[in-house]
Design an enzyme around this catalytic site. Structure first.
Site, short mmCIF file in Angstrom:
data_model
loop_
_atom_site.label_atom_id
_atom_site.label_comp_id
_atom_site.label_asym_id
_atom_site.label_seq_id
_atom_site.Cartn_x
_atom_site.Cartn_y
_atom_site.Cartn_z
CG ASP A 98 -0.22 0.07 2.41
OD1 ASP A 98 1.09 0.17 2.62
OD2 ASP A 98 -0.74 -0.19 3.47
CG ASP A 273 -6.22 -4.77 2.17
OD1 ASP A 273 -6.80 -3.94 1.17
OD2 ASP A 273 -5.74 -4.27 3.15
CB CYS A 311 -12.00 -26.69 6.82
SG CYS A 311 -10.65 -25.47 6.91
CB CYS A 313 -7.07 -24.97 7.54
SG CYS A 313 -8.13 -25.13 9.24
CB CYS A 316 -10.40 -28.12 9.89
SG CYS A 316 -11.13 -26.65 10.51
CG HIS A 342 -10.61 -22.28 10.15
ND1 HIS A 342 -11.13 -23.13 9.58
CD2 HIS A 342 -11.75 -21.65 10.53
CE1 HIS A 342 -12.39 -23.22 9.35
NE2 HIS A 342 -12.93 -22.14 10.03
#
Lengths: 387, 387
Positions: A98, A273, A311, A313, A316, A342
């Protein structure tokens, strides 16, 4: 550098106007970004608690790094000497930096804006610094991001007077021209920022002005703040209408929740974002289909199920709600990593679901289901056409 | 359960007495542990900042979990309902649980020891609890560790009177018998603890008493405290002399630094645990060949080299000293994970080097080189034979 990126629309919005969502491929120096896309935020050259491998596993293809923070610590020149931001943080995919404008003008009493730039005090040690459009570009060139962003002067959307908005928008336009003139790094794209607050005519004029300059992409700034969802939707619609035939990616800065991302994509935005998924994760709020789970709730201490059944991830696939609840109560560092993995996986998977619906031409038909998954329980659900 | 583990010596100490170090294989329910070995400590069912995969990558084959902490939070019965400690923390290799004795008797004014057990207040909420030998075993059976440890009464080695040491050692012996009588979980080994402080005759008598019971392994307790290295070496020598012909593994509880581990292996100890490598890592102290690196030192902010050139850990294989120094200054969570990965990798690699030297029969010849790698700069280097 204009021309340092290529953006190709793969699926255009349908002719029936049922959605303005579109599918794109943004080719950058360090790789391709499929849009609509969400960028996790790595403020201090690290997405908090995660390694680059964790980010990759969560599905991230581009991240955002904060120019203001890296300028102050460890310093952009130091990062340049160490081979640039990618090597420094060991992330070999695209990075957007940014402009520092948001952080700098958010400092309140610690900053003074004049026509040439912003003078501000470091939030770390109170030392005095100055950002001009040219300096903000030089810092980003030193960092070596794939996308640099022009310095702007955002203002609080709802709380700002028309006079303040007009003044800040004009200044943002002059700084956009100076940023473009200053920017010279080969292989680095540069995006310009549309301001205009919630003032319809100012926002439209700003979109026309910024899109008239040879930027590689168009940011919508000054939103994701104190405005209502209806105000945000209306403002997006005004800007996107001005950009309707524009071939460049549109990036709404600072948005956030899955429900908000979906509505903005529906209205024609490509990039996003926010620190939100990671920040709320560190507070124990897990995003799951249909809503939120506060893992600090005592009911989860005996729950052997994963946070989200399907999920993939790190959290999980290996651990139970009970274990995560224990880690949060014991303030164990692992809690923050697992929860962040997650929420970013959920958010990036949600964007992938949105892209799949756009690709198959079913986004508008899928909106109720996607809104349900995002846990949207209230707020504007006005159709795009009526906006 | 006596018989729930098998320990085989693969390399016995040489006949010339140049070292008492030996190489062994300890077969446990969840896998084989090569000895000499170091056990990272997972106090709250997590080795701070790491996942099981991180531990695996660091070379860990067995970890220690703290009975006292898990009993208080989240509770051993809860962990049992959730399928036991291995499933709870997703670690499928061996786990040793300590007895809780060290934590309980370290509570100072918060505990009262009587002949039947210890009454103590939780350090978390002040609630009143009681551990007896039978209860400490029941808690560890509920946790389902590969190795349980009998409740003992450790005392500060150097600061305790002979009378206090004698009293605590006698009590530890009675509790050892009760622990054995109470223990019934199939597939779970049980170790007993030798006490005796720094009193040569009491330590020898305790080693004889405990080794006379059918434990699966022998812990040396009440060390790694306020004693000098010379006092520790002498005490180890006394105990190991009593255990010379004993076929079971010897575990010195609470040691620590690479230099200390080496000397204790040299004197005949097989197993170790300590929070030290991880704790100092979280403070920015990185262990490298020849000494320590304080990554908070400003000189590392511009250093592009890895913390240790030939180290395969997550930190050294991907990131620079400059990046880690930045993360520590920014108090970023990733700093603690990376530094912990490194120090545990260094420690476990150091143990592997010791095992390789024992295997090739060169440990005593390699002591100077290994001491150099451990960064030992002072302290006793008396040969084993002279002890």
């Amino acid at each position: 550098m204009p021309g340092a990126s290529r953006f190709a629309l793969e699926t255009r919005p349908p002719a029936d106007g049922s959605t303005r969502a579109r599918l794109g491929r943004l080719q950058l120096r360090h790789g391709v970004v499929e849009t609509p896309q969400f960028m996790p935020v790595g403020t201090n050259a690290t997405v908090k608690a995660l390694t680059p491998d964790d980010l990759h596993d969560a599905g991230a293809t581009i991240i955002l790094a904060n120019t203001y923070h890296l300028y102050l610590r460890p310093g952009h020149e130091r990062i340049a000497r160490l081979g640039g931001l990618h090597r420094f943080m060991a992330w070999d995919r695209p990075i957007l930096t940014d402009s520092g404008g948001f952080q700098v003008v958010s400092l309140g009493d610690l900053r003074v804006v004049d026509d040439d730039g912003v003078t501000f005090r470091s939030h770390l040690d109170g030392s005095l610094h100055r950002f001009t459009p040219e300096h903000a570009i030089a810092v980003q060139e030193a960092l070596g991001s794939d996308i640099a962003v022009a310095l702007d002067q955002p203002v609080a959307p709802a709380a700002s007077s028309r006079e303040l908005v007009a003044d800040a928008t004009e200044r943002t336009h002059r700084w956009a021209e100076r940023s473009l003139a200053a920017h010279a790094r080969p292989g680095q794209a540069i995006f310009g920022i549309v301001q205009g607050g919630l003032e319809a005519d100012l926002r439209a004029a700003s979109a026309r002005f910024i899109s008239g300059l040879p930027f590689d992409g168009i940011c919508l700034g000054g939103l994701a703040g104190d405005e209502t969802p209806e105000q945000r939707d209306a403002t997006i619609d005004i800007a996107v209408a001005e950009l309707a035939e524009d071939p460049r990616p549109r990036y709404l800065m600072g948005l956030g929740s899955p429900a908000d991302l979906l509505e903005a994509v529906h209205r024609g935005v490509d990039l996003f974002d926010s620190v939100m998924p990671a920040r709320v994760a560190r507070n124990g709020q897990l995003w799951v289909p249909g809503g939120k789970m506060n893992i600090r709730n005592g009911r989860y201490l005996d729950d052997p199920a994963p946070v989200q059944e399907d999920c993939p991830c790190l959290l999980c696939s290996r651990f139970s709600r009970a274990y995560l609840a224990h880690l949060f109560r014991a303030r164990e560092l692992l809690a923050y990593r697992l929860a962040t993995c997650h929420n970013l996986t959920f958010t990036l998977d949600f964007m992938a679901r949105i892209r799949a619906a756009i690709r198959s031409g079913t986004l508008s038909a899928s909106l109720p289901e996607l809104r349900l998954r995002a846990g949207r329980v209230s707020g504007s659900e006005a159709a795009v056409k009526s906006a």
